[in-house]
Motif scaffolding. Structure first.
Motif, PDB file in Angstrom:
ATOM      1  N   ALA A  12       0.826  -1.202   0.000  1.00  0.00           N
ATOM      2  CA  ALA A  12       0.000   0.000   0.000  1.00  0.00           C
ATOM      3  C   ALA A  12       0.861   1.254   0.000  1.00  0.00           C
ATOM      4  O   ALA A  12       0.511   2.272  -0.617  1.00  0.00           O
ATOM      5  CB  ALA A  12      -0.928   0.003   1.210  1.00  0.00           C
ATOM      6  N   GLY A  13       2.000   1.197   0.702  1.00  0.00           N
ATOM      7  CA  GLY A  13       2.886   2.351   0.717  1.00  0.00           C
ATOM      8  C   GLY A  13       3.431   2.667  -0.664  1.00  0.00           C
ATOM      9  O   GLY A  13       3.588   3.834  -1.037  1.00  0.00           O
ATOM     10  N   ILE A  14       3.689   1.621  -1.452  1.00  0.00           N
ATOM     11  CA  ILE A  14       4.201   1.827  -2.810  1.00  0.00           C
ATOM     12  C   ILE A  14       3.109   2.372  -3.720  1.00  0.00           C
ATOM     13  O   ILE A  14       3.342   3.281  -4.523  1.00  0.00           O
ATOM     14  CB  ILE A  14       4.770   0.504  -3.357  1.00  0.00           C
ATOM     15  CG1 ILE A  14       6.035   0.130  -2.582  1.00  0.00           C
ATOM     16  CG2 ILE A  14       5.081   0.613  -4.848  1.00  0.00           C
ATOM     17  CD1 ILE A  14       6.560  -1.249  -2.905  1.00  0.00           C
ATOM     18  N   THR A  15       1.905   1.837  -3.600  1.00  0.00           N
ATOM     19  CA  THR A  15       0.830   2.226  -4.515  1.00  0.00           C
ATOM     20  C   THR A  15       0.107   3.496  -4.091  1.00  0.00           C
ATOM     21  O   THR A  15      -0.373   4.252  -4.942  1.00  0.00           O
ATOM     22  CB  THR A  15      -0.191   1.082  -4.625  1.00  0.00           C
ATOM     23  OG1 THR A  15      -0.704   0.772  -3.324  1.00  0.00           O
ATOM     24  CG2 THR A  15       0.449  -0.152  -5.226  1.00  0.00           C
ATOM     25  N   MET A  16       0.006   3.748  -2.782  1.00  0.00           N
ATOM     26  CA  MET A  16      -0.790   4.872  -2.300  1.00  0.00           C
ATOM     27  C   MET A  16       0.046   6.063  -1.840  1.00  0.00           C
ATOM     28  O   MET A  16      -0.419   7.198  -1.885  1.00  0.00           O
ATOM     29  CB  MET A  16      -1.701   4.409  -1.153  1.00  0.00           C
ATOM     30  CG  MET A  16      -2.723   3.350  -1.559  1.00  0.00           C
ATOM     31  SD  MET A  16      -3.665   2.696  -0.162  1.00  0.00           S
ATOM     32  CE  MET A  16      -4.537   4.156   0.403  1.00  0.00           C
ATOM     33  N   PHE A  17       1.274   5.816  -1.360  1.00  0.00           N
ATOM     34  CA  PHE A  17       2.084   6.901  -0.815  1.00  0.00           C
ATOM     35  C   PHE A  17       3.296   7.237  -1.687  1.00  0.00           C
ATOM     36  O   PHE A  17       4.115   8.067  -1.311  1.00  0.00           O
ATOM     37  CB  PHE A  17       2.570   6.542   0.599  1.00  0.00           C
ATOM     38  CG  PHE A  17       1.469   6.484   1.611  1.00  0.00           C
ATOM     39  CD1 PHE A  17       1.006   7.624   2.236  1.00  0.00           C
ATOM     40  CD2 PHE A  17       0.879   5.273   1.927  1.00  0.00           C
ATOM     41  CE1 PHE A  17      -0.012   7.566   3.168  1.00  0.00           C
ATOM     42  CE2 PHE A  17      -0.135   5.202   2.865  1.00  0.00           C
ATOM     43  CZ  PHE A  17      -0.592   6.361   3.482  1.00  0.00           C
ATOM     44  N   GLY A  18       3.442   6.560  -2.800  1.00  0.00           N
ATOM     45  CA  GLY A  18       4.538   6.883  -3.696  1.00  0.00           C
ATOM     46  C   GLY A  18       5.889   6.371  -3.261  1.00  0.00           C
ATOM     47  O   GLY A  18       6.921   6.802  -3.784  1.00  0.00           O
ATOM     48  N   GLU A  19       5.938   5.429  -2.294  1.00  0.00           N
ATOM     49  CA  GLU A  19       7.207   4.857  -1.888  1.00  0.00           C
ATOM     50  C   GLU A  19       7.688   3.867  -2.950  1.00  0.00           C
ATOM     51  O   GLU A  19       6.874   3.214  -3.624  1.00  0.00           O
ATOM     52  CB  GLU A  19       7.061   4.165  -0.532  1.00  0.00           C
ATOM     53  CG  GLU A  19       6.656   5.139   0.579  1.00  0.00           C
ATOM     54  CD  GLU A  19       6.355   4.450   1.893  1.00  0.00           C
ATOM     55  OE1 GLU A  19       6.286   3.190   1.890  1.00  0.00           O
ATOM     56  OE2 GLU A  19       6.172   5.134   2.901  1.00  0.00           O
TER      57      GLU A  19
END
Length: 329
Positions: A236-243
């Protein structure tokens, strides 16, 4: 102390609190098999709720101080703390396979942690939040139905419920991070739906984790939960927060390899429990018939016809506990 160091310290303290809560939950599950989800009349269960709540508060503060991709994988240390704590406080010793599985899963997550890079935090859109909540709810329901279908295999059922619990806890952390980002930007009232989702997912994660410990021991469900939780949150951090992953395509490939290593550790933990269940089901073989088909005479008694399952003095044996399906109950 820097914000990054403080987030690591708080994450470690949170992992210890979660480990203590998991040990108490497993003990409650053993003593109350008829109440898989919420044995409200047991003070020990409320103690587990308090420990998990403490772990959750420390986790939230850690999320406010550090990136999601750093804080969530550190939660995998819960199983590393739980196994020796269980052996020390309640005499629950894990086998060699469980230790290998726990270490393997932790190494895989440590590699994943080292490869995920943080970026400037940004708040997901409303459509992304709704989609994440619906996908999580659908996944949790599907896993519960799968657990119901495999109720004859307690180890498999336990792992499925632990996956559902880990997904619920992971997405709860994602929405917590979302609220923290919004509040840092001065947005408060608009986050009431997100706060509701956090409460629902956290409660579901707690109840599902309690059910996952019933008839499955400590290591397998706890390791599954602590691996699924950061994997879901990192995704979720990769898909939603741009990580993003470090080192570009090579880093992404290494991250996939680390995820496979962590999954292999879960397979080891699950296989140990399944082997124990199969051993418990092995029937006692009948005796070989003596020559002539009659029992030899003993102490002057006449010879008796051969009985392959003779009656003898009652000896207490450890019988496998019969469990009800937590999803059906």
């Amino acid at each position: 102390m820097s914000a990054l160091a403080l987030s690591v310290l708080l994450s470690l303290a949170s992992a210890v609190a979660y480990a203590g809560g998991a040990i108490v939950q497993e003990q409650v599950a053993v003593s109350t098999p008829g109440m898989p989800y919420a044995p409200l009349r047991r003070p020990a269960w409320w103690a587990a709720v308090v420990l998990n709540g403490l772990g959750g508060v420390l986790h939230v503060v850690a999320l406010a101080c550090g990136p999601l991709s750093l804080v969530q994988p550190l939660g995998a240390l819960t199983i590393v703390f739980a196994l020796p704590m269980a052996a020390l406080f309640v005499g629950r010793r894990a086998g060699a396979t469980a230790w290998r599985g726990a270490v393997t899963a932790t190494v895989g997550l440590a590699g994943l942690l080292a490869l995920i890079g943080a970026s400037d935090a940004r708040s997901p859109s409303g459509a992304q939040r709704v989609a994440a909540a619906l996908v999580t709810a659908g996944g949790v329901v599907a896993l519960m139905l799968a657990a119901r279908a495999t109720h004859r295999h307690p180890a498999v059922r336990s792992v499925l419920l632990a996956v559902a619990s880990g997904a619920a806890f992971g997405m709860s952390s994602v929405f917590t991070k979302t609220v923290a980002v919004d509040w840092s930007g001065g947005v408060v009232l608009a986050d009431l739906p997100s706060l509701t989702v956090i409460g629902v997912l956290a409660t579901a994660g707690m109840l599902l984790s309690q059910a996952s410990y019933r008839g499955a021991g400590l290591a397998a469900p706890l390791s599954t939960l602590t691996v699924v939780n950061p994997v879901v949150a990192a995704g979720a951090g990769i898909t939603m927060f741009g990580e993003t992953f470090r080192h570009g395509t090579a880093g992404t490939a290494l991250a996939v390899g680390c995820a496979v290593v962590a999954a292999g550790g879960l397979v080891l933990l699950t296989s140990e429990r399944i082997d124990a269940e199969e051993t418990a089901r092995v029937p006692v073989p009948a005796r070989q018939a003596p020559a002539g088909g009659r029992e030899p005479a003993r102490h002057g008694e006449p010879a008796r016809p051969y009985d392959p399952f003779p009656r003898g003095p009652l000896v207490p044996v450890a019988a496998p506990e019969l469990h009800r399906d937590p999803v059906r109950s």
